[in-house]
Every structure is written in C-alpha cells, then in structure tokens.
Design a protein around this motif. Structure first.
Motif, PDB file in Angstrom:
ATOM      1  N   VAL A 174     -16.895  -1.077   6.418  1.00  0.00           N
ATOM      2  CA  VAL A 174     -15.531  -1.361   6.871  1.00  0.00           C
ATOM      3  C   VAL A 174     -15.411  -1.310   8.387  1.00  0.00           C
ATOM      4  N   SER A 175     -16.179  -0.455   9.039  1.00  0.00           N
ATOM      5  CA  SER A 175     -16.073  -0.298  10.493  1.00  0.00           C
ATOM      6  C   SER A 175     -16.476  -1.586  11.208  1.00  0.00           C
ATOM      7  N   PRO A 176     -15.742  -1.975  12.240  1.00  0.00           N
ATOM      8  CA  PRO A 176     -16.159  -3.137  13.039  1.00  0.00           C
ATOM      9  C   PRO A 176     -17.573  -2.961  13.567  1.00  0.00           C
ATOM     10  N   VAL A 177     -18.342  -4.028  13.545  1.00  0.00           N
ATOM     11  CA  VAL A 177     -19.748  -3.971  13.946  1.00  0.00           C
ATOM     12  C   VAL A 177     -19.907  -3.434  15.365  1.00  0.00           C
ATOM     13  N   MET A 178     -18.928  -3.701  16.228  1.00  0.00           N
ATOM     14  CA  MET A 178     -19.030  -3.279  17.629  1.00  0.00           C
ATOM     15  C   MET A 178     -19.058  -1.763  17.784  1.00  0.00           C
ATOM     16  N   PHE A 179     -18.699  -1.005  16.731  1.00  0.00           N
ATOM     17  CA  PHE A 179     -18.673   0.458  16.814  1.00  0.00           C
ATOM     18  C   PHE A 179     -20.022   1.099  16.478  1.00  0.00           C
ATOM     19  N   PHE A 180     -21.034   0.322  16.167  1.00  0.00           N
ATOM     20  CA  PHE A 180     -22.287   0.894  15.663  1.00  0.00           C
ATOM     21  C   PHE A 180     -23.231   1.389  16.758  1.00  0.00           C
ATOM     22  N   SER A 181     -22.674   1.846  17.847  1.00  0.00           N
ATOM     23  CA  SER A 181     -23.470   2.471  18.899  1.00  0.00           C
ATOM     24  C   SER A 181     -23.632   3.955  18.576  1.00  0.00           C
ATOM     25  N   PRO A 182     -24.831   4.541  18.809  1.00  0.00           N
ATOM     26  CA  PRO A 182     -25.019   5.978  18.551  1.00  0.00           C
ATOM     27  C   PRO A 182     -23.985   6.848  19.251  1.00  0.00           C
ATOM     28  N   SER A 183     -23.510   6.400  20.418  1.00  0.00           N
ATOM     29  CA  SER A 183     -22.513   7.193  21.151  1.00  0.00           C
ATOM     30  C   SER A 183     -21.183   7.279  20.402  1.00  0.00           C
ATOM     31  N   LEU A 184     -20.950   6.366  19.461  1.00  0.00           N
ATOM     32  CA  LEU A 184     -19.750   6.412  18.640  1.00  0.00           C
ATOM     33  C   LEU A 184     -20.036   6.941  17.235  1.00  0.00           C
ATOM     34  N   VAL A 185     -21.207   6.586  16.704  1.00  0.00           N
ATOM     35  CA  VAL A 185     -21.542   6.965  15.326  1.00  0.00           C
ATOM     36  C   VAL A 185     -21.681   8.473  15.171  1.00  0.00           C
ATOM     37  N   VAL A 186     -22.469   9.104  16.043  1.00  0.00           N
ATOM     38  CA  VAL A 186     -22.772  10.537  15.886  1.00  0.00           C
ATOM     39  C   VAL A 186     -21.517  11.408  15.923  1.00  0.00           C
ATOM     40  N   PRO A 187     -20.683  11.332  16.980  1.00  0.00           N
ATOM     41  CA  PRO A 187     -19.488  12.202  16.987  1.00  0.00           C
ATOM     42  C   PRO A 187     -18.491  11.844  15.894  1.00  0.00           C
ATOM     43  N   SER A 188     -18.386  10.549  15.544  1.00  0.00           N
ATOM     44  CA  SER A 188     -17.411  10.134  14.533  1.00  0.00           C
ATOM     45  C   SER A 188     -17.771  10.678  13.155  1.00  0.00           C
ATOM     46  N   VAL A 189     -19.045  10.572  12.773  1.00  0.00           N
ATOM     47  CA  VAL A 189     -19.473  11.068  11.459  1.00  0.00           C
ATOM     48  C   VAL A 189     -19.381  12.588  11.404  1.00  0.00           C
ATOM     49  N   LEU A 190     -19.869  13.264  12.438  1.00  0.00           N
ATOM     50  CA  LEU A 190     -19.845  14.727  12.446  1.00  0.00           C
ATOM     51  C   LEU A 190     -18.423  15.271  12.426  1.00  0.00           C
ATOM     52  N   LEU A 191     -17.580  14.773  13.321  1.00  0.00           N
ATOM     53  CA  LEU A 191     -16.201  15.266  13.380  1.00  0.00           C
ATOM     54  C   LEU A 191     -15.410  14.850  12.137  1.00  0.00           C
ATOM     55  N   GLY A 192     -15.742  13.683  11.576  1.00  0.00           N
ATOM     56  CA  GLY A 192     -15.084  13.250  10.356  1.00  0.00           C
ATOM     57  C   GLY A 192     -15.363  14.193   9.202  1.00  0.00           C
ATOM     58  N   CYS A 193     -16.636  14.578   9.027  1.00  0.00           N
ATOM     59  CA  CYS A 193     -17.020  15.492   7.944  1.00  0.00           C
ATOM     60  C   CYS A 193     -16.477  16.906   8.184  1.00  0.00           C
ATOM     61  N   ILE A 194     -16.474  17.346   9.440  1.00  0.00           N
ATOM     62  CA  ILE A 194     -15.932  18.674   9.768  1.00  0.00           C
ATOM     63  C   ILE A 194     -14.435  18.720   9.499  1.00  0.00           C
ATOM     64  N   SER A 195     -13.724  17.663   9.900  1.00  0.00           N
ATOM     65  CA  SER A 195     -12.266  17.606   9.682  1.00  0.00           C
ATOM     66  C   SER A 195     -11.937  17.596   8.198  1.00  0.00           C
ATOM     67  N   PHE A 196     -12.719  16.842   7.431  1.00  0.00           N
ATOM     68  CA  PHE A 196     -12.506  16.800   5.976  1.00  0.00           C
ATOM     69  C   PHE A 196     -12.657  18.199   5.380  1.00  0.00           C
ATOM     70  N   TYR A 197     -13.701  18.905   5.793  1.00  0.00           N
ATOM     71  CA  TYR A 197     -13.972  20.247   5.265  1.00  0.00           C
ATOM     72  C   TYR A 197     -12.865  21.236   5.652  1.00  0.00           C
ATOM     73  N   LEU A 198     -12.498  21.249   6.932  1.00  0.00           N
ATOM     74  CA  LEU A 198     -11.521  22.228   7.409  1.00  0.00           C
ATOM     75  C   LEU A 198     -10.137  22.011   6.801  1.00  0.00           C
ATOM     76  N   LEU A 199      -9.716  20.758   6.745  1.00  0.00           N
ATOM     77  CA  LEU A 199      -8.381  20.484   6.212  1.00  0.00           C
ATOM     78  C   LEU A 199      -8.305  20.801   4.721  1.00  0.00           C
ATOM     79  N   LYS A 200      -9.403  20.520   4.014  1.00  0.00           N
ATOM     80  CA  LYS A 200      -9.430  20.823   2.583  1.00  0.00           C
ATOM     81  C   LYS A 200      -9.457  22.329   2.338  1.00  0.00           C
TER      82      LYS A 200
END
Length: 297
Positions: A85-111
C-alpha cells in the motif's frame, strides 16, 4: 466456507473457527501478489522487503518475551500490506526503519496501556507520511530515486473501455513520479475478489458501499468526482478492512459509527488535498477508539 471445522489436536478434538482458514487464504493470496510485484521490481523492493521482515521477526520475538504474543498471520499480513500500500517513493531505508519500528512500538504501547488496537499497517503508513514530511521540511529528500516496472500493457485500453475500475498509478506514472503503490494496480481487484470468496459474508456488501461513499466524499471535497479512482481506492481500503486479526464481525455498530464519523472528515481531507490513503488511517484509528469506548474491545 466450511463452518465449525473439527481439528484433531494433541489431546482431543477441538472446534476451530473457519476464520482461521479465511485468514490463511487471505495471507497466501496477498503473498502471491506480492511475489508477482516483487519480481518485476527487485531493484527497488529487495532492500525494503529485507528490512521489513528482519524487523518483523525481531518484533515478533520481542512481543513473545513481553508476554504480549501477536497472531503470526496478523503480523505477516500487516507487513505485506504496508509494503504493497505504501507509495514506492517511501522505500528508502531512512524511512522504512523508523516507520516500522515506531509503528510496532506504538501498536504495542497503545494496546497495553489503553487497550486500543489500531492495525500495525496504519501506524507504519502514518509514520511513513510523517517522516517523509519532516525530512522534506528540513530540506532532505529521503525518497527512492528510480522507477517501478509494470508489464500490464493492456491497461490503457482497459482504462478507456468504460469499465468502472480505475488505476490511479497510470496517470501518476506519466509524470515520472513514484507516488503510486502496488495495490493501485489491477491486482487490487483480483485480491478483493479473493477476499469476497474467502469470507462470503453479505455484510461485506455494506462495508464496500461505505468505503465507496467515503472516497466519493474525498473526491467531492477536492472539487471533482473521479468515479473510477474512487472505486479503486475504496477497493484498496476494503481489502485492508479484511486484514487478519481484526474482529469486525462482532462489532458491526461500532464500525458503522466509525464510518459515520469519518464522512465529514473525509470531505475535509479531500478539501485539504492530502493523500486519499489518509482516509484509511483516520478510519481505522476512529474504529479502534469507538470499539474500545463502546464495546470494551
């Protein structure tokens, strides 16, 4: 779908919900389409895919150690959905790494802290857009440079045939931009068909119409109505709506209230002119909040 399937476990017979098989079918079809897209775009996708799944494996075992086990198909399908679903232009490691990590952390903390369960792919999408905006704001372009490959040469003919399907990336591609995503291609309609076959619930007709209404208002807020594009984006959203790990069958009224709350928001989002995928992010966040407040889920 077979109902109330009996599965032989180690000690006795146990009744398993047929949704388990629907989830498996959904995830396998998602994986098959991902492979199709991946092998056409190995040069762009191999690195972000590797990062996604290395981080996914780490997150899975961290959740296990924190005694917050996560449904494996849920995590796997959420990572695949995030890539597709993510636009192809976002597939840079500088965007992927923090987005996936913070996404999973946010999911865990909020739950854990509040019992609010917003799908992981929503968090990843939100952080993709957030970090992309912040990097551009400070003058650093962290986007992927290059182009993605599509071999479906019959699409221009299909687009002009009058069939009410739209492929948003075809117009974007002509401008040389990488703003499109994999699921904005013909594959989304194939996957939606798979979803209908997999779940076969009459209720899904209502959900599908609601998504079409939301995106109709988004385009109307823009000052124009592109019916084919509305159907395309609604199809994407509808497919995400069926992602494994979501208990929407038992929360019809909560989901309906979320749609109603999102109607005026959708119009305003279109008015502002930001990505139509923001509709998805807002809806799932509202739904999680409504289910927590009114149903305690």
């Amino acid at each position: 779908m077979l109902k109330n399937l009996y599965i032989l476990s180690e000690g006795s017979w146990g009744i398993k919900s047929s949704e388990i098989f629907a989830d498996l079918f959904y995830s396998l079809s998602l994986f098959a389409f991902f492979l199709f897209f991946f092998f056409q775009n190995v040069n762009i996708l191999w690195l972000p895919t590797l990062i996604f799944f290395i981080l996914g494996i780490i997150v899975y075992f961290v959740y296990q150690n924190l005694e917050q086990p996560i449904y494996p198909l849920k995590l796997f399908s959420n990572l695949l959905i995030s890539i597709l679903v993510s636009p192809v232009m976002f597939f840079s490691p500088s965007l992927v790494v923090p987005s996936v990590l913070l996404g999973c952390i946010s999911f865990y903390l909020l739950k854990k802290k509040f019992g609010i369960q917003i799908p992981i792919f929503v968090w990843i999408l939100l952080f993709f857009y957030t970090f992309d905006f912040l990097l551009l704001w400070i003058g650093f372009n962290g986007r992927v440079q290059g182009d993605a490959n599509f071999t479906m040469t019959f699409l221009p003919t299909l687009e002009s045939s009058g069939i009410p399907f739209g492929f948003p990336w075809t117009l974007v591609k002509e401008t040389g931009s990488l703003g499109f995503s994999a699921l904005e291609s013909l594959g989304i309609f194939v996957l939606v068909g798979v979803s209908w076959f997999s779940f076969r619930k009459f209720l899904l007709i209502f959900y599908f119409l609601c998504w079409n209404l939301l995106f109709f208002l988004w385009f109307y807020g823009m000052g124009s109505v592109f019916f084919p594009w509305g159907v395309a984006f609604a199809s994407i959203a509808f497919f995400l709506h069926l992602a494994p790990g979501r208990n929407f069958y038992g929360s019809f009224y909560g989901t309906l209230l979320s749609f109603l709350l999102c109607l005026p928001i959708s119009f305003l989002v279109g008015k502002i002119g930001i990505s139509p995928l923001m509709n998805v992010i807002i809806f799932f966040s509202l739904e999680a909040l409504v289910l927590r407040v009114f149903l305690g889920k």
